[in-house]
Design a protein around this motif. Structure first.
Motif, PDB file in Angstrom:
ATOM      1  N   PRO A 357       0.836  -1.215   0.000  1.00 22.79           N
ATOM      2  CA  PRO A 357       0.000   0.000   0.000  1.00 22.79           C
ATOM      3  C   PRO A 357       0.866   1.258   0.000  1.00 22.79           C
ATOM      4  O   PRO A 357       1.830   1.357   0.772  1.00 22.79           O
ATOM      5  N   VAL A 358       0.516   2.201  -0.865  1.00 22.10           N
ATOM      6  CA  VAL A 358       1.217   3.484  -0.934  1.00 22.10           C
ATOM      7  C   VAL A 358       0.177   4.593  -0.920  1.00 22.10           C
ATOM      8  O   VAL A 358      -0.781   4.570  -1.704  1.00 22.10           O
ATOM      9  N   ARG A 359       0.357   5.540   0.002  1.00 22.09           N
ATOM     10  CA  ARG A 359      -0.516   6.716   0.059  1.00 22.09           C
ATOM     11  C   ARG A 359       0.325   7.976  -0.101  1.00 22.09           C
ATOM     12  O   ARG A 359       1.483   8.019   0.301  1.00 22.09           O
ATOM     13  N   VAL A 360      -0.285   9.002  -0.679  1.00 19.45           N
ATOM     14  CA  VAL A 360       0.377  10.293  -0.817  1.00 19.45           C
ATOM     15  C   VAL A 360      -0.403  11.317   0.002  1.00 19.45           C
ATOM     16  O   VAL A 360      -1.609  11.494  -0.197  1.00 19.45           O
ATOM     17  N   VAL A 361       0.274  11.963   0.941  1.00 23.23           N
ATOM     18  CA  VAL A 361      -0.342  12.997   1.780  1.00 23.23           C
ATOM     19  C   VAL A 361       0.139  14.356   1.278  1.00 23.23           C
ATOM     20  O   VAL A 361       1.336  14.649   1.338  1.00 23.23           O
ATOM     21  N   PRO A 362      -0.761  15.174   0.759  1.00 23.95           N
ATOM     22  CA  PRO A 362      -0.327  16.428   0.139  1.00 23.95           C
ATOM     23  C   PRO A 362       0.213  17.430   1.138  1.00 23.95           C
ATOM     24  O   PRO A 362      -0.037  17.338   2.345  1.00 23.95           O
TER      25      PRO A 362
END
Length: 507
Positions: A357-362
Motif C-alpha cells: 500500500p502506498v498513500r500520498v499525503v499532500p
C-alpha cells in the motif's frame, strides 16, 4: 481572586468536587462546603444532581440548598431564542438567585463535578458574578486525570502534546485534530459517540483509542472504543488516546508507505493529516534536510540520505514496508510536485512491490507559499516549470518556457539554480524577454517560512541570476500581472494577477 467589594456582601465559591468518588474531593473543597451558608448545584429536570450526590456527606441540615434546574438538556425547546436563548435566560436567572444570597451577606458554594472552570456550568455563574462579589475557585480533579488513572496509562510524556476535544465538534474537525495531536481526550460522548468513533477511524487512531465511562463512580467501565456498543454510551464518558511513548505498534499484518508533504518550512505549514502520518510511522525516510524537520519520536527509526538517490530511497522504503513496517517518506512542499511521490510510485509499480500500500499525503507547495507572501500572482492561469536540467535536457525546458510565455501564463519556476547550475536563470530571463515586457514583475521568494525568508519583486529586465539560488522560487508575471504599493506610507508592494482576462486578447 477578586477582593475589591463591599465587606457586607457574601462570598462566592466555585467548588470542584472531582470526578465522582467523594474521597477524591480536596480538603479545601470540604472546608468551603462546611462553612457555606448556601450550597447551589445544577440538575436536569428529573431533579437528580451528581454534584450533590458527591458532596452529600458534607451537607448540613441547616444548609440552604439552591437547585439550579436546566430548562433543557438534549431535547428541543420552543424558546424564541432556541436552545442557546433558553440557556442564556436560565443562567441569568440562576445568577440573580445567587446574587440575592450574596447581597444578603451569605456565603454561596456552587458545586461542580470535576473542575469548576473545565467544561463546567459553574463558569457561567462565575462570568456573571465574579466581578461583583469576592470569589474563590477551588480546583478539582478532572475527568481527564481520572480516566487516565483508571486506564493506568500515561497521557503525555516528554514533549508530547495533549489535546482536549468536545465530542460535539463536527466529525471532520475531530478527525483533523485527532490526526494532528499526540494524545487526546474526547469529552461529552453519549449521542456524539458514533461521530467520535468515525473521527477516530478516519484519523487512523481507532485502534489506539480507549474508553472510560463514569470514572471513579458507580458503574465505571473501561475498554477499547472499537468494542463499545454506541447505544450503551452515556454522557459521562470519554475517549482517550494515551501517550505513544513506549507504546507497542498496533499491528495490522502489513506495512505501508506514506509519502508525506512537509510544506515549504516549519511546523506551521504542516497539515493535520501530515502530522498524523508522521506520528504513526515506525520509520521516516528522506533527504537529510527534510528528515531533520520531522520531530524526533522515541522508538521511531530515521533513515536520512543524499538528495540524489531518489530511486534507491524509494526502494528502501518499500522494502521496509514489505517487512510490515509503517514508513513515512518525507518531501518538502508537496510530494507530488518535483518530489518523492513520483519516485516511490515508479518503483511501487514494479514487482515485487505492487502489493505494498502506498498513500500520498499532500502538502503546501513552495509556489503557493511564495505567492501568498507576495500577494496573489497566481490568481489566473499559470504554469509550473523546473529549471533543473539534471533529469531533462535544457532544450525541453526552453521549449516549455516558450510555450507558456506565448500563452501568456504566469510562470512558477522551481529549481532555478545551484552551486553546479548557474546559467539557467539568465537563459530563462532572456528567453522570456522575447515575449514579456522588461517591466514584468518577478517575485524572488527565498526560504519562505524559514529563518532566512526574503521576498522581493524586481522587473524581469533587471533579474540578476547571481541573486538566485536553489532555495529561491521565481514567479514571473503575465502581461496582466500588476504591482501595487499599499500601506500608510506606500512601502508594502504586492503583486496580483486579475482573474478576468481582456476579451479579444490573444496570448
Amino acid at each position: 481572586m477578586s477582593e475589591q467589594h463591599p465587606v457586607t456582601t457574601g462570598r462566592l465559591y466555585g467548588v470542584g468536587l472531582g470526578p465522582g468518588d467523594p474521597s477524591l474531593m480536596t480538603v479545601r473543597a470540604v472546608e468551603v462546603i462546611a462553612s457555606a451558608d448556601v450550597v447551589a448545584y445544577h440538575s436536569a429536570r428529573h431533579g437528580r444532581s451528581i454534584a450533590r450526590s458527591i458532596a452529600e456527606r458534607h451537607l448540613r441540615p441547616d444548609h440552604i440548598e439552591e437547585r439550579l434546574v436546566y430548562p433543557v438538556t438534549t431535547e428541543t425547546t420552543d424558546h424564541p431564542g432556541g436552545y442557546r436563548g433558553a440557556m442564556e435566560e436560565f443562567y441569568e436567572e440562576a445568577a440573580a438567585r445567587l446574587a440575592a444570597h450574596l447581597d444578603a451577606g451569605r456565603t454561596v458554594a456552587v458545586l461542580a463535578e470535576g473542575d469548576p472552570l473545565f467544561y463546567s456550568s459553574y463558569m457561567h455563574m462565575h462570568k456573571r458574578l465574579a466581578d461583583r462579589y469576592p470569589t474563590e475557585v477551588v480546583p478539582g480533579v478532572t475527568s481527564v486525570s481520572a480516566a487516565a488513572a483508571r486506564l493506568g496509562e500515561p497521557l503525555v510524556e516528554g514533549e508530547e502534546v495533549l489535546t482536549i476535544l468536545p465530542g460535539t465538534l463536527p466529525e471532520e474537525e475531530l478527525a483533523a485534530r485527532l490526526a494532528a495531536t499526540d494524545s487526546a481526550v474526547v469529552m461529552k460522548l453519549g449521542r456524539t459517540f458514533p461521530a467520535v468513533r468515525g473521527a477516530l477511524e478516519r484519523s487512523g487512531r481507532l485502534a489506539e483509542a480507549r474508553y472510560v465511562e463514569r470514572a471513579t463512580m458507580s458503574g465505571e467501565r473501561t475498554g477499547r472504543v472499537a468494542d463499545v456498543d454506541p447505544e450503551s454510551v452515556p454522557y459521562f464518558s470519554v475517549a482517550v488516546l494515551p501517550s505513544r511513548v513506549g507504546a507497542e505498534p498496533v499491528a495490522d499484518g502489513r506495512g505501508e508507505v506514506v509519502v508525506v508533504g512537509l510544506g515549504p518550512a516549519g511546523p506551521l505549514w504542516l497539515t493535520p493529516e501530515a502530522r498524523g502520518a508522521l506520528a504513526a510511522a515506525e520509520d521516516v525516510v528522506g533527504y537529510t534536510t527534510y528528515v531533520d524537520r520531522v520531530p524526533v519520536r522515541p522508538g521511531q527509526r530515521r533513515h536520512a540520505s543524499d538528495n540524489k538517490v531518489e530511486s534507491e530511497r524509494a526502494e528502501f522504503a518499500l522494502d521496509l514496508a514489505r517487512q510490515g513496517r509503517r514508513v513515512a517518506v518525507v518531501s518538502s512542499g508537496d510530494p507530488g510536485v518535483f518530489a518523492m511521490a513520483t519516485a516511490v510510485l515508479e518503483v511501487a509499480s514494479e514487482d515485487p512491490y505492487r502489493a505494498i500500500p502506498v498513500r500520498v499525503v499532500p502538502g503546501m507547495t513552495a509556489a503557493h507559499a511564495a505567492a501568498a507572501r507576495a500577494g496573489a500572482p497566481l490568481g489566473h492561469d499559470y504554469a509550473v516549470v523546473s529549471l533543473s536540467d539534471r533529469l531533462k535536457p535544457w532544450e525541453v525546458i526552453a521549449e516549455r518556457l516558450r510555450a507558456a510565455a506565448a500563452a501568456d501564463l504566469v510562470l512558477a519556476l522551481y529549481n532555478p539554480g545551484s552551486r553546479s547550475r548557474i546559467h539557467q536563470v539568465g537563459k530563462a530571463r532572456d528567453l522570456l524577454l522575447e515575449y514579456r515586457s522588461p517591466d514584468t514583475p518577478v517575485v524572488l521568494a527565498r526560504d519562505v517560512g524559514g529563518p532566512e525568508e526574503r521576498v522581493r519583486v524586481v522587473p524581469l529586465g533587471e533579474l540578476d541570476p547571481t541573486q538566485v539560488d536553489m532555495r529561491t522560487l521565481l514567479i514571473v508575471g503575465s502581461t496582466q500581472t500588476r504591482t501595487v504599493r499599499r500601506g500608510e506610507t506606500d512601502t508594502e508592494e504586492i503583486v496580483w494577477t486579475p482573474r478576468r482576462y481582456p476579451e479579444g486578447r490573444e496570448g
